[in-house]
Design a protein around this motif. Structure first.
Motif, PDB file in Angstrom:
ATOM      1  N   ARG A  57      38.181  36.418  54.370  1.00 50.56           N
ATOM      2  CA  ARG A  57      37.215  36.544  53.284  1.00 50.56           C
ATOM      3  C   ARG A  57      37.557  37.780  52.469  1.00 50.56           C
ATOM      4  O   ARG A  57      38.029  38.790  53.002  1.00 50.56           O
ATOM      5  N   ALA A  58      37.272  37.700  51.168  1.00 52.49           N
ATOM      6  CA  ALA A  58      37.479  38.852  50.304  1.00 52.49           C
ATOM      7  C   ALA A  58      36.234  39.730  50.236  1.00 52.49           C
ATOM      8  O   ALA A  58      36.312  40.907  49.886  1.00 52.49           O
ATOM      9  N   ASP A  59      35.074  39.152  50.590  1.00 56.53           N
ATOM     10  CA  ASP A  59      33.817  39.863  50.381  1.00 56.53           C
ATOM     11  C   ASP A  59      33.304  40.601  51.612  1.00 56.53           C
ATOM     12  O   ASP A  59      32.432  41.464  51.506  1.00 56.53           O
TER      13      ASP A  59
ATOM     14  N   VAL B 100      38.552  46.031  60.467  1.00 56.92           N
ATOM     15  CA  VAL B 100      39.002  44.979  61.372  1.00 56.92           C
ATOM     16  C   VAL B 100      38.914  43.641  60.634  1.00 56.92           C
ATOM     17  O   VAL B 100      38.226  43.513  59.620  1.00 56.92           O
ATOM     18  N   TRP B 101      39.635  42.645  61.161  1.00 53.99           N
ATOM     19  CA  TRP B 101      39.546  41.312  60.551  1.00 53.99           C
ATOM     20  C   TRP B 101      38.189  40.678  60.819  1.00 53.99           C
ATOM     21  O   TRP B 101      37.574  40.079  59.930  1.00 53.99           O
ATOM     22  N   GLY B 102      37.701  40.771  62.067  1.00 55.18           N
ATOM     23  CA  GLY B 102      36.458  40.085  62.374  1.00 55.18           C
ATOM     24  C   GLY B 102      35.818  40.530  63.675  1.00 55.18           C
ATOM     25  O   GLY B 102      36.398  41.277  64.474  1.00 55.18           O
ATOM     26  N   VAL B 103      34.601  40.054  63.868  1.00 56.52           N
ATOM     27  CA  VAL B 103      33.846  40.296  65.093  1.00 56.52           C
ATOM     28  C   VAL B 103      33.417  38.955  65.665  1.00 56.52           C
ATOM     29  O   VAL B 103      33.176  37.997  64.933  1.00 56.52           O
ATOM     30  N   ARG B 104      33.328  38.887  66.978  1.00 54.57           N
ATOM     31  CA  ARG B 104      32.900  37.678  67.683  1.00 54.57           C
ATOM     32  C   ARG B 104      31.516  37.957  68.255  1.00 54.57           C
ATOM     33  O   ARG B 104      31.363  38.842  69.103  1.00 54.57           O
ATOM     34  N   VAL B 105      30.499  37.220  67.789  1.00 55.50           N
ATOM     35  CA  VAL B 105      29.121  37.572  68.110  1.00 55.50           C
ATOM     36  C   VAL B 105      28.286  36.337  68.425  1.00 55.50           C
ATOM     37  O   VAL B 105      28.648  35.206  68.084  1.00 55.50           O
TER      38      VAL B 105
ATOM     39  N   VAL C  38      27.925  46.721  54.437  1.00 57.26           N
ATOM     40  CA  VAL C  38      29.054  47.650  54.378  1.00 57.26           C
ATOM     41  C   VAL C  38      29.880  47.405  53.117  1.00 57.26           C
ATOM     42  O   VAL C  38      30.272  48.344  52.423  1.00 57.26           O
ATOM     43  N   THR C  39      30.115  46.142  52.796  1.00 57.10           N
ATOM     44  CA  THR C  39      30.878  45.820  51.585  1.00 57.10           C
ATOM     45  C   THR C  39      30.171  46.324  50.339  1.00 57.10           C
ATOM     46  O   THR C  39      30.801  46.880  49.429  1.00 57.10           O
TER      47      THR C  39
END
Length: 286
Positions: A9-11, A255-260, A273-274
């Motif tokens: 994602r860019a956002d 980071v690229w991503g979080v697993r939740v 944050v963005t």
């Protein structure tokens, strides 16, 4: 199987939703162990903003007993095929090559391998032939004994080096670098101090140039952090604020991503944050 790329994602950072179709996972074991219940939850995760729904059929919590590949596949395949038919981007959480291959045939687009390729020598060929992204988690052994292996002189350096060894093995097997993701494996052969050290040093992993996935959601080190005065850890279902704080930290560390487990809460944190970064960048140019 068709070649796929890692969802980006860019956002905001990506958010991966956990879908355990198991009776014994630490947070939600038994809640989604029918196909209908699992599919309903998977759709809800997608609707809450999950960029990827991670379907797992075997618990990998400390001490969990292993199951057969046939049983794992019986649990995950119908869920994956149904979710894929609904247009949901699905990853399969497995270290078994046979399960990964069947899951990819059923519509999964990513293999999330908690063993980093060490659990099954045939996994690299499956991933290479599928042309799919491969998440390589830091791992030292199966659930029954992994906590016996939580010994490090320098956990950040050793996890980095051991992950890079798995990356090198994947590249040598013919897998494209742009399809690889690394995960420090919080809680896997690691105690609370190790987890915190890795979270505090995320730039070391981000600096490799590879996408980084962090999976801290509701884990026991958060329960111990938030323990009651009598020392009893915070219950699993009451660790979400701490999980969101880690999502915020991860977003700040690129980071690229979080697993939740709770997708919407982490999506909200990532978007915040963005927005703050965008405002800061705009302010610097006005």
């Amino acid at each position: 199987m068709t070649s796929t790329v890692l969802p980006r994602r860019a956002d905001r950072i990506s958010v991966v939703g956990v879908l355990n179709v198991t009776p014994d996972s630490f947070s939600d074991g038994g809640r989604h162990d029918s196909v209908d219940a699992a599919v309903e939850h998977g759709l809800a995760l997608r609707d809450a903003g999950a960029d990827l729904v991670d379907v797992g059929g075997e618990s990998t919590r400390p001490g969990a007993r292993r199951i057969s590949a046939d049983e794992e596949l019986r649990r995950v395949k119908p869920v994956i095929s149904t979710l894929a038919a609904h247009g949901v981007a699905v990853s399969v959480d497995t270290y078994r090559a046979s399960v990964a291959a069947a899951a990819l045939d059923a519509g999964a687009i990513v293999v999330n391998d908690v063993s980093g390729g060490l659990g099954d020598d045939a996994m690299a060929a499956v991933v290479r032939d599928a042309g799919c992204p491969w998440i390589l988690m830091h791992w030292r052994g199966h659930s029954e004994r992994m906590q016996e292996l939580a010994h490090y002189d320098d956990v950040v350096r050793e996890v980095h080096d051991e992950l890079m060894a798995r990356v090198d093995a994947a590249l040598a097997a013919g897998i494209d670098a742009e399809r690889l993701v690394i995960d420090p494996g919080l809680g896997f052969a690691k105690n609370a101090a190790h987890n915190w050290a890795l979270l505090a040093s995320l730039p070391t992993l981000v600096g490799t140039g590879l996408p980084v996935l962090v999976a801290a959601s509701r884990k026991s080190f958060l329960g111990r952090l938030l323990a009651a005065p009598d020392g009893i850890p915070r219950p699993v279902g009451e660790r979400e604020a701490a999980t969101v704080a880690i999502t915020t930290h991860c977003a700040q560390q690129d980071v690229w991503g979080v697993r939740v487990h709770d997708v919407q809460a982490s999506v909200d944190a990532a978007c915040t944050v963005t927005a703050l970064r965008s405002a800061a960048a705009h302010g610097a140019t006005t």
